[in-house]
Design an enzyme around this catalytic site. Structure first.
Site, PDB file in Angstrom:
ATOM      1  N   GLU A  26       0.837  -1.214   0.000  1.00  0.00           N
ATOM      2  CA  GLU A  26       0.000   0.000   0.000  1.00  0.00           C
ATOM      3  C   GLU A  26       0.863   1.252   0.000  1.00  0.00           C
ATOM      4  OE1 GLU A  26      -1.691   1.733   3.401  1.00  0.00           O
ATOM      5  OE2 GLU A  26      -0.991   0.173   4.764  1.00  0.00           O
ATOM      6  N   LYS A 159      -3.452  -1.333  15.375  1.00  0.00           N
ATOM      7  CA  LYS A 159      -2.783  -0.462  16.334  1.00  0.00           C
ATOM      8  C   LYS A 159      -3.572  -0.379  17.627  1.00  0.00           C
ATOM      9  CE  LYS A 159      -2.653   2.821  13.383  1.00  0.00           C
ATOM     10  NZ  LYS A 159      -2.963   2.014  12.194  1.00  0.00           N
TER      11      LYS A 159
HETATM   12  N1  PSU Z   1      -1.533   1.474   9.917  1.00  0.00           N
HETATM   13  C1  PSU Z   1      -0.266   1.982   9.915  1.00  0.00           C
HETATM   14  N2  PSU Z   1       0.057   2.985   9.105  1.00  0.00           N
HETATM   15  C2  PSU Z   1      -0.860   3.510   8.267  1.00  0.00           C
HETATM   16  C3  PSU Z   1      -2.170   2.953   8.243  1.00  0.00           C
HETATM   17  C4  PSU Z   1      -2.469   1.940   9.079  1.00  0.00           C
HETATM   18  O1  PSU Z   1       0.544   1.539  10.663  1.00  0.00           O
HETATM   19  O2  PSU Z   1      -0.536   4.440   7.544  1.00  0.00           O
HETATM   20  C5  PSU Z   1      -3.146   3.460   7.242  1.00  0.00           C
HETATM   21  C6  PSU Z   1      -3.549   2.296   6.324  1.00  0.00           C
HETATM   22  O3  PSU Z   1      -3.497   2.757   4.996  1.00  0.00           O
HETATM   23  C7  PSU Z   1      -4.969   1.996   6.724  1.00  0.00           C
HETATM   24  C8  PSU Z   1      -5.434   3.369   7.113  1.00  0.00           C
HETATM   25  O4  PSU Z   1      -5.726   1.451   5.685  1.00  0.00           O
HETATM   26  O5  PSU Z   1      -4.336   3.908   7.826  1.00  0.00           O
HETATM   27  C9  PSU Z   1      -6.671   3.349   7.931  1.00  0.00           C
HETATM   28  O6  PSU Z   1      -7.135   4.654   8.037  1.00  0.00           O
HETATM   29  P1  PSU Z   1      -8.609   4.914   8.572  1.00  0.00           P
HETATM   30  O7  PSU Z   1      -8.542   4.558  10.022  1.00  0.00           O
HETATM   31  O8  PSU Z   1      -8.824   6.391   8.336  1.00  0.00           O
HETATM   32  O9  PSU Z   1      -9.491   4.042   7.761  1.00  0.00           O
END
Ligand code: PSU
Ligand code: MN
Length: 308
Positions: A26, A159
Site C-alpha cells: 500500500e 494499532k
Molecule cells: N496502519 C499503519 N500505518 C498507516 C495505516 C495503518 O501503521 O498508515 C493506514 C492504512 O493505509 C490503513 C489506514 O488502511 O491507515 C486506515 O485509516 P482509517 O482509520 O482512516 O481508515
C-alpha cells in the site's frame, strides 16, 4: 472511447501471466504513516526485499487519476515526497474523474489488487474500529472492504490506538477469517501481544495458501487476515507504549481531530513523543510482514501451479 480503469506495470503483468508470486504493497503507509525522509527508503526497501526473495512487488497508488498497480522509481518517489490525498475505496472514482493523485489505504489497495488478480498483500497495521466509535461511528473502511475482497492481508494486528475488541467483533460479523501466524494471541502493532486471543493459528505459509484455496472452493469472496506479531525482542517497550498512547489519544481529542485525519495524526504524534523509537518498531514490523507475505505468495503460486 475506451478508458482503461487501471494500469498494471509490465513487471507485475508478466509475473501474473507466468503464475509467479506477486505481493501488493500500500501507499498510505508511505505517504501518511511514515515520516519523510525515512518513508522513501522504506518503500524502496520493501520492494527490494520482495525482489530478493523472487517475488514481484506491486506497490499501488493513484497517479494523475489512474490507479497504478506496480510503480516505477518515479512513482515510488511521488508517493513518498508529494503531498498526496489519502485515498480509500470511495475516493477512487473521484480521483479518477478529476485526474487527481492519491495514496491508497489498505481498503483501496486491496480493492485494486483484487481487480488485478493479486491475492497477497503486506501492510503494517490494518485499520479498525476507533475508540469511541459507538458515538463517532469511526470504523475504517478496511473492514468492510475485506468482507468482499479476496485478498490475504498480512498485518501486525491493529494499532493499540484502536478498539481492538470491537475490531475483532466486527471482523467476526463480517465473516473475515483471522489467522494468527505462529500465535493464538492477536498482536497490537508495536507490541507482540494484545489482551485478545484468536481461534486459529498456522505455522507455515503453505497452510495459509491452503486456507485461501479452501475459501475459494467454498465460494467465499472475502479476504483473510494473517496476524503476524512483531518478534518480542523487537517490540516497543510496553511501559513507554502505554504512556505515549494515552498522551496521543488525549492530544487528538484536545486538537479536535476527526475522520480520516485521526490515524495519521496519532501515528505522527506517537513517533515524535517516542523520539523515533516507535518508528523503528513500525519499520521492523512492516519488514516482518513483507517477508511473510512474500513467503505466502510463493506458497500460493506453487499451490496454484500444482492444481493447474
Ligand atoms: N496502519 C499503519 N500505518 C498507516 C495505516 C495503518 O501503521 O498508515 C493506514 C492504512 O493505509 C490503513 C489506514 O488502511 O491507515 C486506515 O485509516 P482509517 O482509520 O482512516 O481508515
Ligand atoms: Mn476513520
Amino acid at each position: 472511447m475506451t478508458i482503461s480503469s487501471f494500469i498494471v506495470s509490465a513487471e507485475v503483468a508478466a509475473a501474473l501471466a507466468a503464475g509467479r508470486p506477486v505481493v501488493a504493497l500500500e501507499s498510505t503507509i508511505i505517504s501518511h504513516g511514515l515520516p519523510r525522509p525515512r518513508n522513501h527508503g522504506a518503500a524502496l526497501e520493501f520492494e527490494r526485499m520482495l525482489r530478493d526473495a523472487g517475488v514481484t512487488p506491486a506497490t499501488i497508488a493513484v497517479l494523475d487519476g489512474v490507479p497504478n498497480i506496480g510503480l516505477d522509481d518515479e512513482g515510488v518517489r511521488r508517493i513518498a515526497e508529494d503531498d498526496l490525498a489519502k485515498a480509500s475505496v470511495r475516493d477512487l472514482p473521484l480521483l479518477a474523474a478529476s485526474g487527481a493523485s492519491g495514496a491508497t489505504t489498505v481498503a483501496a489497495t486491496a480493492h485494486l489488487a483484487s481487480l488485478a488478480s493479486i491475492r497477497v498483500f503486506a501492510t503494517g497495521g490494518l485499520g479498525g474500529v476507533h475508540r469511541g466509535a459507538s458515538t463517532t461511528f469511526d470504523e475504517s473502511a478496511d473492514l468492510g472492504t475485506l468482507a468482499r475482497t479476496p485478498v490475504t492481508v498480512v498485518s501486525a494486528g491493529v494499532k493499540s490506538v484502536l478498539d481492538i475488541a470491537a475490531t475483532l467483533e466486527r471482523l467476526e460479523s463480517l465473516s473475515v477469517p483471522v489467522v494468527g501466524y505462529r500465535t493464538t494471541v492477536f498482536p497490537s502493532f508495536w507490541l507482540t501481544e494484545s489482551a485478545f486471543s484468536i481461534d486459529w493459528s498456522v505455522d507455515t505459509p503453505a497452510e495459509v495458501a491452503a486456507i485461501m484455496r479452501a475459501q475459494d472452493a467454498l465460494g467465499h469472496g472475502q479476504g483473510i487476515i494473517v496476524a503476524n506479531p512483531i518478534p518480542r525482542e523487537l517490540q516497543w517497550d510496553p511501559v513507554e507504549h502505554d504512556r505515549v498512547l494515552l498522551e496521543a489519544l488525549s492530544a487528538a481529542d484536545v486538537a479536535g481531530i476527526s475522520g480520516k485525519a485521526v490515524t495519521p495524526f496519532l501515528l505522527g504524534y506517537i513517533v515524535e513523543a517516542s523520539e523515533g523509537r516507535s518508528l523503528e518498531v513500525n519499520l521492523d514490523l512492516a519488514r516482518n510482514n513483507v517477508r511473510l507475505a512474500g513467503e505466502i505468495a510463493t506458497a500460493w503460486a506453487s499451490l496454484s501451479a500444482d492444481l493447474a
